[in-house]
Write a protein that holds these residues in place. Structure first.
Motif, PDB file in Angstrom:
ATOM      1  N   MET A  10       0.810  -1.222   0.000  1.00 52.12           N
ATOM      2  CA  MET A  10       0.000   0.000   0.000  1.00 52.12           C
ATOM      3  C   MET A  10       0.843   1.272   0.000  1.00 52.12           C
ATOM      4  N   GLY A  11       2.162   1.125   0.153  1.00 46.87           N
ATOM      5  CA  GLY A  11       3.015   2.308   0.179  1.00 46.87           C
ATOM      6  C   GLY A  11       4.437   1.928   0.527  1.00 46.87           C
ATOM      7  N   PRO A  27       2.114   6.863   0.139  1.00 51.68           N
ATOM      8  CA  PRO A  27       1.053   5.900  -0.155  1.00 51.68           C
ATOM      9  C   PRO A  27       0.986   5.594  -1.646  1.00 51.68           C
ATOM     10  N   SER A  29      -1.936   4.247  -2.987  1.00 45.88           N
ATOM     11  CA  SER A  29      -3.343   4.214  -3.389  1.00 45.88           C
ATOM     12  C   SER A  29      -3.810   5.603  -3.796  1.00 45.88           C
ATOM     13  N   PRO A  32      -4.696   8.738  -0.281  1.00 44.32           N
ATOM     14  CA  PRO A  32      -3.534   8.654   0.596  1.00 44.32           C
ATOM     15  C   PRO A  32      -3.883   8.249   2.028  1.00 44.32           C
ATOM     16  N   LEU A  35      -4.211   4.101   4.237  1.00 41.29           N
ATOM     17  CA  LEU A  35      -3.342   3.424   5.209  1.00 41.29           C
ATOM     18  C   LEU A  35      -3.673   3.807   6.650  1.00 41.29           C
ATOM     19  N   TRP A  41       0.946  -2.569  10.332  1.00 37.60           N
ATOM     20  CA  TRP A  41       1.476  -2.679   8.984  1.00 37.60           C
ATOM     21  C   TRP A  41       2.566  -3.731   8.970  1.00 37.60           C
ATOM     22  N   ASP A  59      -2.159  12.798   8.274  1.00 37.27           N
ATOM     23  CA  ASP A  59      -2.127  13.229   6.886  1.00 37.27           C
ATOM     24  C   ASP A  59      -1.076  14.332   6.761  1.00 37.27           C
TER      25      ASP A  59
END
Length: 164
Positions: A10-11, A27, A29, A32, A35, A41, A59
């Motif tokens: 995913m990143g 990220p 996807s 962002p 996740l 993770w 973020d």
């Protein structure tokens, strides 16, 4: 033992962020913040994977910054630089119609409209305007993953039909 396709990348960890062990995350996807929904993770490359609890995530524009359990300083965060972040595929929502997880496309046979097999999807990459299938066979093809070039994607049959 989990299989590679049980996990979705995913990143990746781009760099340390600050001096207290936070990491900057790039990220992969369209959203962002996707996740941010996961409490843990899997971080690493290839066979070298380690699970981390996510203590905090924020973020940060087109990126995220995160604090992982056990990563307490800049040196520990720097050691994770460039490593991929994966989450369990079973924890992800099913894709919408005509949407696919990249991990589901890797390994599919690519066949053009004349029935000629061009090779298999080796990877995908972002080009800025759209995603590209990297198809390796007798030669390498970079095929835009857009309706103009992509026909039927049949995950059950393991094929992608392309106008190429």
């Amino acid at each position: 033992m989990s299989q590679p396709n049980d996990w979705v990348v995913m990143g990746r960890i781009a760099a340390p962020f600050g001096i207290k062990g936070w990491v900057k995350v790039q990220p992969f996807s369209e959203d962002p913040g996707a996740l941010m929904d996961f409490g843990s993770w899997r971080v690493g490359r290839g066979e070298q994977q380690k699970h981390f609890s996510v203590e905090a995530v924020q973020d940060h524009g087109k990126a995220l910054v995160a604090k992982l359990a056990g990563i307490g300083d800049r040196d520990a965060a720097f050691a994770l630089r460039g490593q991929e972040i994966s989450v369990a595929k079973s924890d992800l929502p099913p894709p919408e119609e005509n949407e696919f997880y990249w991990s589901d496309l890797i390994g599919l046979r690519v066949i053009n409209r004349q029935g000629i097999e061009l090779g298999k999807v080796d990877s995908l990459m972002e080009s800025g305007t759209n995603d590209l299938l990297v198809v390796k066979g007798t030669r390498e093809h970079l095929i835009p993953f857009i309706a103009a070039f992509i026909g039927k994607v049949d995950l059950a049959d393991g094929t992608i039909e392309v106008d190429w």
